[in-house]
Each structure stands twice: as structure tokens, then as C-alpha cells.
Motif scaffolding. Structure first.
Motif, PDB file in Angstrom:
ATOM      1  N   MET A   1      12.191   5.809  -8.078  1.00 31.69           N
ATOM      2  CA  MET A   1      12.359   4.815  -7.012  1.00 31.69           C
ATOM      3  C   MET A   1      11.508   3.596  -7.151  1.00 31.69           C
ATOM      4  O   MET A   1      11.887   2.466  -6.562  1.00 31.69           O
ATOM      5  CB  MET A   1      11.713   5.539  -5.549  1.00 31.69           C
ATOM      6  CG  MET A   1      12.331   6.694  -5.054  1.00 31.69           C
ATOM      7  SD  MET A   1      11.192   7.674  -4.055  1.00 31.69           S
ATOM      8  CE  MET A   1      10.695   6.542  -2.612  1.00 31.69           C
ATOM      9  N   LEU A   2      10.371   3.817  -7.811  1.00 26.39           N
ATOM     10  CA  LEU A   2       9.410   2.573  -8.120  1.00 26.39           C
ATOM     11  C   LEU A   2      10.007   1.379  -8.893  1.00 26.39           C
ATOM     12  O   LEU A   2       9.752   0.115  -8.807  1.00 26.39           O
ATOM     13  CB  LEU A   2       8.333   3.136  -8.965  1.00 26.39           C
ATOM     14  CG  LEU A   2       7.346   4.007  -8.204  1.00 26.39           C
ATOM     15  CD1 LEU A   2       6.344   4.531  -9.215  1.00 26.39           C
ATOM     16  CD2 LEU A   2       6.666   3.310  -6.729  1.00 26.39           C
TER      17      LEU A   2
ATOM     18  N   GLY B   1       3.606  10.696  -6.952  1.00 25.40           N
ATOM     19  CA  GLY B   1       4.529  11.041  -7.871  1.00 25.40           C
ATOM     20  C   GLY B   1       4.166  11.122  -9.388  1.00 25.40           C
ATOM     21  O   GLY B   1       4.405  11.658 -10.359  1.00 25.40           O
ATOM     22  N   GLY B   2       2.872  10.126  -9.595  1.00 23.27           N
ATOM     23  CA  GLY B   2       2.543   9.811 -10.921  1.00 23.27           C
ATOM     24  C   GLY B   2       3.579   9.195 -11.912  1.00 23.27           C
ATOM     25  O   GLY B   2       3.220   8.950 -13.002  1.00 23.27           O
ATOM     26  N   ALA B   3       4.336   8.256 -10.956  1.00 15.63           N
ATOM     27  CA  ALA B   3       5.392   7.414 -11.979  1.00 15.63           C
ATOM     28  C   ALA B   3       4.655   6.163 -12.153  1.00 15.63           C
ATOM     29  O   ALA B   3       3.843   5.598 -11.313  1.00 15.63           O
ATOM     30  CB  ALA B   3       6.872   7.618 -11.231  1.00 15.63           C
ATOM     31  N   ALA B   4       5.485   5.407 -12.960  1.00 15.34           N
ATOM     32  CA  ALA B   4       5.204   4.164 -13.350  1.00 15.34           C
ATOM     33  C   ALA B   4       6.600   3.278 -13.286  1.00 15.34           C
ATOM     34  O   ALA B   4       7.692   4.012 -13.554  1.00 15.34           O
ATOM     35  CB  ALA B   4       4.382   3.640 -14.357  1.00 15.34           C
TER      36      ALA B   4
ATOM     37  N   ALA C   1       0.956  -1.141   0.014  1.00 18.25           N
ATOM     38  CA  ALA C   1       0.033   0.059   0.103  1.00 18.25           C
ATOM     39  C   ALA C   1       0.893   1.333  -0.123  1.00 18.25           C
ATOM     40  O   ALA C   1       0.558   2.172  -0.724  1.00 18.25           O
ATOM     41  CB  ALA C   1      -0.807   0.098   1.239  1.00 18.25           C
ATOM     42  N   GLY C   2       1.936   1.158   0.883  1.00 14.46           N
ATOM     43  CA  GLY C   2       2.804   2.335   0.770  1.00 14.46           C
ATOM     44  C   GLY C   2       3.547   2.730  -0.613  1.00 14.46           C
ATOM     45  O   GLY C   2       3.523   3.910  -0.965  1.00 14.46           O
ATOM     46  N   VAL C   3       3.728   1.797  -1.211  1.00 11.60           N
ATOM     47  CA  VAL C   3       4.432   1.825  -2.701  1.00 11.60           C
ATOM     48  C   VAL C   3       3.371   2.359  -3.569  1.00 11.60           C
ATOM     49  O   VAL C   3       3.971   3.371  -4.415  1.00 11.60           O
ATOM     50  CB  VAL C   3       4.924   0.483  -3.003  1.00 11.60           C
ATOM     51  CG1 VAL C   3       5.501   0.783  -4.550  1.00 11.60           C
ATOM     52  CG2 VAL C   3       6.195   0.183  -2.405  1.00 11.60           C
ATOM     53  N   GLY C   4       2.252   1.824  -3.515  1.00 14.23           N
ATOM     54  CA  GLY C   4       0.990   2.311  -4.113  1.00 14.23           C
ATOM     55  C   GLY C   4       0.686   4.047  -3.927  1.00 14.23           C
ATOM     56  O   GLY C   4       0.603   4.707  -4.598  1.00 14.23           O
ATOM     57  N   ALA C   5       0.868   4.389  -2.709  1.00 15.35           N
ATOM     58  CA  ALA C   5       0.751   5.837  -2.669  1.00 15.35           C
ATOM     59  C   ALA C   5       1.923   6.554  -2.942  1.00 15.35           C
ATOM     60  O   ALA C   5       1.769   7.736  -3.540  1.00 15.35           O
ATOM     61  CB  ALA C   5       0.905   6.132  -0.896  1.00 15.35           C
ATOM     62  N   VAL C   6       3.223   6.113  -3.158  1.00 16.67           N
ATOM     63  CA  VAL C   6       4.486   6.575  -3.423  1.00 16.67           C
ATOM     64  C   VAL C   6       3.773   6.807  -5.041  1.00 16.67           C
ATOM     65  O   VAL C   6       4.037   7.936  -5.810  1.00 16.67           O
ATOM     66  CB  VAL C   6       5.529   5.976  -3.552  1.00 16.67           C
ATOM     67  CG1 VAL C   6       6.720   6.751  -4.420  1.00 16.67           C
ATOM     68  CG2 VAL C   6       5.994   5.948  -2.186  1.00 16.67           C
ATOM     69  N   ALA C   7       3.551   5.926  -5.742  1.00 13.31           N
ATOM     70  CA  ALA C   7       3.220   5.841  -7.340  1.00 13.31           C
ATOM     71  C   ALA C   7       2.301   7.043  -7.508  1.00 13.31           C
ATOM     72  O   ALA C   7       2.224   7.775  -8.431  1.00 13.31           O
ATOM     73  CB  ALA C   7       2.917   4.596  -7.989  1.00 13.31           C
ATOM     74  N   GLN C   8       1.253   7.040  -6.624  1.00 10.03           N
ATOM     75  CA  GLN C   8       0.124   8.011  -6.789  1.00 10.03           C
ATOM     76  C   GLN C   8       0.458   9.470  -6.589  1.00 10.03           C
ATOM     77  O   GLN C   8       0.275  10.444  -7.352  1.00 10.03           O
ATOM     78  CB  GLN C   8      -0.987   7.756  -5.718  1.00 10.03           C
ATOM     79  CG  GLN C   8      -2.419   8.559  -6.319  1.00 10.03           C
ATOM     80  CD  GLN C   8      -3.425   7.917  -5.377  1.00 10.03           C
ATOM     81  OE1 GLN C   8      -3.430   7.347  -4.252  1.00 10.03           O
ATOM     82  NE2 GLN C   8      -4.634   8.293  -5.540  1.00 10.03           N
TER      83      GLN C   8
END
Lengths: 136, 198
Positions: B129-130, B120-123, B111-118
């Protein structure tokens, strides 16, 4: 003061303290003529370097909050991500909004609109519409 | 089960790893960033260590939430809100429990990694980092060591990538051939987790 008379506050978040303060002064100067909406600059890091100081952003938003909402304009990178993170965490005043706008032109448009007593949506729209002003 | 002390040791081990690798992180950040990743993260994790000592949190979730909040306040660069969001969201997912299972840690980090993706808008593939966190968290179902290795490999795999987010993206093709500093520090974070998990 009644809610209807409250003015939207503006926060300018830049990597540079000098940029944030100068743009705030420019926007206030160009909006002059009537009452000027509250503007606060949140630029640079706590030690005076280039970057974003989240605590300063929170303090600036509280400082200009008159109960009608606060519009935040940001430059890039960590400024954008810091404000987004603070909004997600609910650390900014109710009605605080990150607007997608060019930093300088958006700041002028937002301060002009807010100084007329325009509500939050209209101030945010004025800032975003600053993208539409073509220069050539 | 993992207790509060486990998470405190994870943060302390991350601080030590960041301190050890700070020069290398800043070096990686020189050609494609603004040459401050190592010093920014070191300032952040030094503050995390001090905050955890000053007012020791009583639950695993509280440790990570305090660490995340401290990073947002002290880093100054984009890695502050990104790592701050990662740890805060992970901490919130862990809830109020005094001890948490490895499965709960895996789900919370996911969930934490999902929040980072959201945020920064990165994939994955954008050279961020992702590229370390996503394969790292995916390998958590195997073991903490597997997660650390996957994150390390993910960081190495950013070398040929074209940066699509952050300052490095302004460089376009010239971002190719450099390892991403954020992916590298993310591998340190998961490496520290494997270290304390033993």
C-alpha cells in the motif's frame, strides 16, 4: 484473589478457528497436572472463514484477564497486524502483550509457565525462548 | 474548509469505488495473495457506510475514526488493521474541529500513512500500500487530483517490484510482474478523495 495469586492469561490468534482451538487444547493437555492457566482461542473470521476477527480477539483477551496480564500468540499476516493495531488503540486489557514466538511451541511454553503462576515477563520470555529449541 | 459531510462523502465514494473494482482487486490478489482483497474490502466499506448512516458522526475526525474502527472489526484480512489504522490515525490527527483546512487534511494523512508504515514495518519499494500512499500523500501539497494521480502511478509502479511483506513475499521472484492489490486499493481511496474534492 490477591494480585500475587493472579495468573497470566493466554490468547491464541490464528487465521483458522480449528487451529486456534486445537493448539489451545494441545497446550492445555501438555500443561496438565496442576491448575491450568486460562486460555482462549480466537480463530477465523466472524462468518467462519479464514482470517482474523478483531472483536473476538478483544473478547478473548477480556475472558482470560485475571489482572496479571495477558499474553497473545499469533500466527501470521492479519493476526499479527490486528493484534498490533488493537494494542496501539488501547483496546486490549492492561498488561496485554503480543509475544514474538512460534505459535504452537510458544503456546505450550506460555501455558506451562503461566500455570506455575509465573509473572507476565516470565511467561512472555518462555514463549519467545521456544524459538531456541532446535529440532535437527 | 472541509466539513463533516465532505469526509462522509469521501468514505461513501471509496465504498462505491471498492464495490466497482472489487473483482479486479480480487483478481490482482489471486496470483500473489489469497484472492480475497476485493471481497474483504467490500465487506469492510459496506460496513463503514452502514455505520456512518446508523450513527452519523459530528466531526470530520469522528467520521474517519468510526470508519477505521469498523474496518478493523469487519475486514478479516491484513487490509483491515492497515486501512483501519490509516483512517483512525488520520481522524485522530484532525481532532474535534467541525471543519478542517486542506493543509490539516494533508498533515493528518501524512501521520496516518506513517502509522501504517509503523504497523506493518514496510517501506516504499516493498510492493505494498505504501507504494501508492507515500507518493500520493506527498503530492497532496499540490492538489487532491495530483495526489490521486501519484497514487495511481505508484500502484502501477509496483508491477516490477519484488514483494517483501505479507503473503506475496513468500513467492520471492515470482511476485515480480504483478500489480500489488493493496497499492491498487490505496489509489482508489485517494481517487475517491479527489472525486469528492471536485
Amino acid at each position: 484473589m490477591t494480585a500475587a495469586a493472579a495468573v497470566v492469561g493466554i490468547v491464541l490468534v490464528s487465521h483458522s478457528a480449528a487451529v486456534a482451538e486445537s493448539v489451545a487444547a494441545l497446550a492445555a493437555g501438555l500443561a496438565a497436572g496442576g491448575a491450568v492457566a486460562p486460555i482462549a482461542a480466537a480463530g477465523g473470521t466472524a462468518d467462519g472463514g479464514l482470517g482474523t476477527n478483531a472483536d473476538r480477539v478483544v473478547a478473548a483477551a477480556r475472558e482470560v484477564d485475571r489482572g496479571a496480564g495477558v499474553v497473545l500468540l499469533v500466527d501470521l499476516g492479519s493476526s499479527v497486524l490486528t493484534v498490533r493495531a488493537l494494542l496501539v488503540e488501547g483496546e486490549l486489557p492492561e498488561g496485554a502483550r503480543l509475544v514474538d514466538a512460534p505459535f504452537l511451541e510458544g503456546a505450550v511454553a506460555a501455558v506451562v509457565a503461566a500455570s506455575t503462576g509465573a509473572p507476565l515477563d516470565a511467561v512472555a520470555a518462555a514463549a519467545t525462548e521456544a524459538y531456541d529449541y532446535r529440532k535437527s | 474548509m472541509r466539513d463533516t459531510d465532505f469526509f462522509r462523502r469521501w468514505m461513501t465514494a471509496t465504498a462505491a469505488a471498492v464495490e466497482r473494482e472489487a473483482d479486479r482487486l480480487t483478481e490482482l490478489d489471486s496470483p500473489i495473495g489469497d484472492a480475497d482483497h476485493g471481497s474483504n474490502l467490500m465487506r469492510g466499506f459496506t460496513a463503514v457506510r452502514a455505520a456512518l448512516e446508523a450513527e452519523p458522526p459530528q466531526t470530520p475526525g469522528a467520521v474517519l475514526q468510526l470508519a477505521g474502527r469498523t474496518l478493523i472489526s469487519t475486514v478479516g484480512g491484513a487490509s483491515g488493521p492497515l486501512y483501519g489504522t490509516l483512517l483512525r490515525r488520520t481522524g485522530k490527527e484532525l481532532g474535534e474541529a467541525a471543519e478542517v483546512s486542506d493543509e490539516a487534511v494533508r498533515q493528518a494523512l501524512y501521520a496516518g500513512v506513517g502509522a501504517v508504515a509503523q504497523l506493518g514495518g514496510a517501506a516504499p519499494g516493498d510492493k505494498t500500500m505504501l507504494d501508492a500512499l507515500v507518493p500520493g500523500v506527498a503530492a497532496l501539497s499540490t492538489s487532491y487530483r495530483a495526489a490521486a494521480d501519484a497514487a495511481e502511478n505508484g500502484a502501477l509502479a509496483t508491477v516490477p517490484m519484488l514483494a517483501r511483506k505479507g503473503r506475496a513475499s513468500y513467492l520471492g521472484e515470482r511476485s515480480i510482474g504483478h500489480q500489488d492489490p493493496g497499492a491498487t486499493s490505496s489509489a482508489l481511496l485517494l481517487g475517491a478523495l479527489a472525486e469528492v474534492a471536485g
